[in-house]
Design an enzyme around this catalytic site. Sequence first.
Site, mmCIF file in Angstrom:
data_model
loop_
_atom_site.group_PDB
_atom_site.id
_atom_site.type_symbol
_atom_site.label_atom_id
_atom_site.label_comp_id
_atom_site.label_asym_id
_atom_site.label_seq_id
_atom_site.Cartn_x
_atom_site.Cartn_y
_atom_site.Cartn_z
ATOM 1 N N THR A 266 33.954 50.567 33.803
ATOM 2 C CA THR A 266 33.434 50.019 35.053
ATOM 3 C C THR A 266 33.105 51.114 36.060
ATOM 4 O O THR A 266 31.985 51.189 36.569
ATOM 5 C CB THR A 266 34.434 49.026 35.651
ATOM 6 O OG1 THR A 266 34.640 47.955 34.737
ATOM 7 C CG2 THR A 266 33.908 48.454 36.962
ATOM 8 N N ASP B 90 30.352 43.201 39.881
ATOM 9 C CA ASP B 90 30.962 44.472 40.317
ATOM 10 C C ASP B 90 29.944 45.409 40.971
ATOM 11 O O ASP B 90 29.866 46.593 40.654
ATOM 12 C CB ASP B 90 31.632 45.178 39.135
ATOM 13 C CG ASP B 90 32.862 44.445 38.641
ATOM 14 O OD1 ASP B 90 33.025 43.271 39.005
ATOM 15 O OD2 ASP B 90 33.651 45.044 37.912
ATOM 16 N N ASP C 185 32.950 39.183 41.656
ATOM 17 C CA ASP C 185 33.815 40.263 42.158
ATOM 18 C C ASP C 185 32.987 41.440 42.674
ATOM 19 O O ASP C 185 33.313 42.601 42.437
ATOM 20 C CB ASP C 185 34.747 40.753 41.045
ATOM 21 C CG ASP C 185 35.602 39.650 40.459
ATOM 22 O OD1 ASP C 185 35.971 38.722 41.208
ATOM 23 O OD2 ASP C 185 35.901 39.694 39.256
#
Length: 695
Positions: free
Chosen positions: A463, A522, A549
Amino acid sequence: MSEQPGKARHRRNRKALAVAVPLALTAAGTMAYGTDLGLLGEDAQRTASAATTAAPAWATATADGFASVNSLGQNGTYGGRDGQIVTVKTQADLEKYATATQPYVIVVAGTINMNPVGKEIKVQSDKTIVGAGTTGQIVGGGFFLGQGVHNVVIRNLTIRDSYQGVWNDKDHDFDAIQMDGAHHIWIDHNDLRHMADGLIDVRKDSTNVTVSWNKLSDNNKTFGIGWTENVKTDITVHHNWFRETEQRNPSTDNAAHAHLYNNFLEDVAGTTIKSSYGNYSRGRTRMVLENSYFQGMNNPVTKDSTAAVVQKGNTFVGTSGRNESGGTAFDPKSYYGYTLDRTADVPALLRSGAGPRGSIGTTGTTGTTGTTAATKAATTLTVAKDGSGQYSTVQAAVNAVPANNPSRVVIAVKPGTYRETVKVPANKPHVTIQGTGGSRKDTVIVYNNAAGTPKPGGGTYGTGGSATVAVEADDFQARNLTITNDFDEKANQNLSGHQAVALRTASDKVFLDGIIVNGDQDTLLLDTAAKDRLGRVYMTNSYVVGNVDFIFGRATAVIDRSVITLKKRWNGTSAGYVTAPSTAADRKGILIANSTVNGDVSDRSFYLGRPWHAGGDASLDPQTTVRNTSLSAAIRTAPWTDMSGFSWKDDRFAEYRNTGAGAGSAGSDRPHLTDAQAAGQEVADWLAGWTPTAS
């Protein structure tokens, strides 16, 4: 950021204003104070020099056009040149000097965020308000010049972002500069954009006005003149760049004399803002329109049957609709002298010359020893895809910054799409990446890595490693650009790990001002260098776009006066989470304040947040506070939810005085702060002594 499955773990259930300080002596002679940087506070004042010095040229500059014409007892327009020069860095000090009865030259050094949003400071006569180089910014408000106010100069400022999320806003009269019955006003070399109402409103018989060398962009009702039955206004509008503006470019109603020349009106193909019309002569206006350049505009020149437009030497490229002239106007040279630039030169001339100048508001004479900068000059590195800059990629410019650089380095990125990843390492602090276009949409840094994307050397990015732009250096700033991760989830369903970060910050004192951060899952990772390290981030006047998120991490982060746009998922469904904080127990987490949450998604389909206990760390105490923010109907009535076995009720999630269809009353599933609690959860509490300032 991905969920970490597992069973639930259970745990325990203000700032001071900067002072205004003298910058230089005026021609009349006053005490001057200084430091090596030319700016100081009370704690840093040195002994004054008794020498009398001349004011710098920008402090004594005078207007051209109709603002230079003697009338109504005023001989020309020169602002506060006969008064003291002062530097301000707070709203309180700006108001103090702008509303004073005596003349002042007021230098705005840094960004002043107006409170409340939309506030217009009531400027009094005999004032010059000027930005210090390109740093002077008024955000979320502007200036009001009332009946009889005269001899005012507003120069070299960026005034922006009082926009409230409604394009044709009928409820918020938040202008950049409004005049009601003022005269002898000069508006010059400003960047005016993204306001709730007008960028410039010249109303109620205001007259002897000159508007020159400004950038006007990203706005609907841009520049209105008139709204009166009388025919009194005399106005000159020259060398202004109108870009991504829909209407009133300008609209001129019942003006006695309107002289428009060497302006550039540009409707850029492929943008969301479409021009309705360009120059409009209404009522009994008499308009002379000379050597202006119209690119892609709809209805570039329109007139009422009762109005006059005399056109000379204008150029129209890719325009459509009404282009009208007729009637008898006037000869501007019978009022003042002026020189026309060639029409063909206008686009290049204004792209390079309109808006704030680094040479204005930044130097003052200091006796016989030379000049002192009002703000320390930054090193500037230029980036341009076409080879016209020093570097052709943003990363190449970052690489050129010396390790452990002691002062600000500005990487000025010309308009274009830069498909690359950018990393600012920890040993390169004080870096600003700034787009130089008229809109934050003009300069785009974009890439498409995801957490599961294979790395060339083996493995996947993860990520954090997927970020298009990664910032690990303290005192970083980004301004006037777009950062995007355009990873295609639909085309990569076989890939494991669809988290795709656009911007990752892992440092302290990060200032994100006037940018767009765009992605899906994200989008914006607000991290710290280590779990025990403080990482403060302040984002203002910006947009964050995503669905799952998409604002997350362990930083102490403020998103202020911004728009959070909810986006459907790759398959067209509406479901998501705005925030996923992973805050340490002794830190503040994510604060969303004075903002708007909206988007083209289904009603009651998005949560405001959920607790991310990264790695299953039960010691974390995630926090999101959403306050004084407009919530669309997309927000669920129970806006918080659990994550990976951790209950949101064991962490810190709350609202305070939100509005809109998505707001709701306090309850067990919707905690609200009390007034006393809210007093300890202000923006200043998050920033903990740091005052973000554009530099």
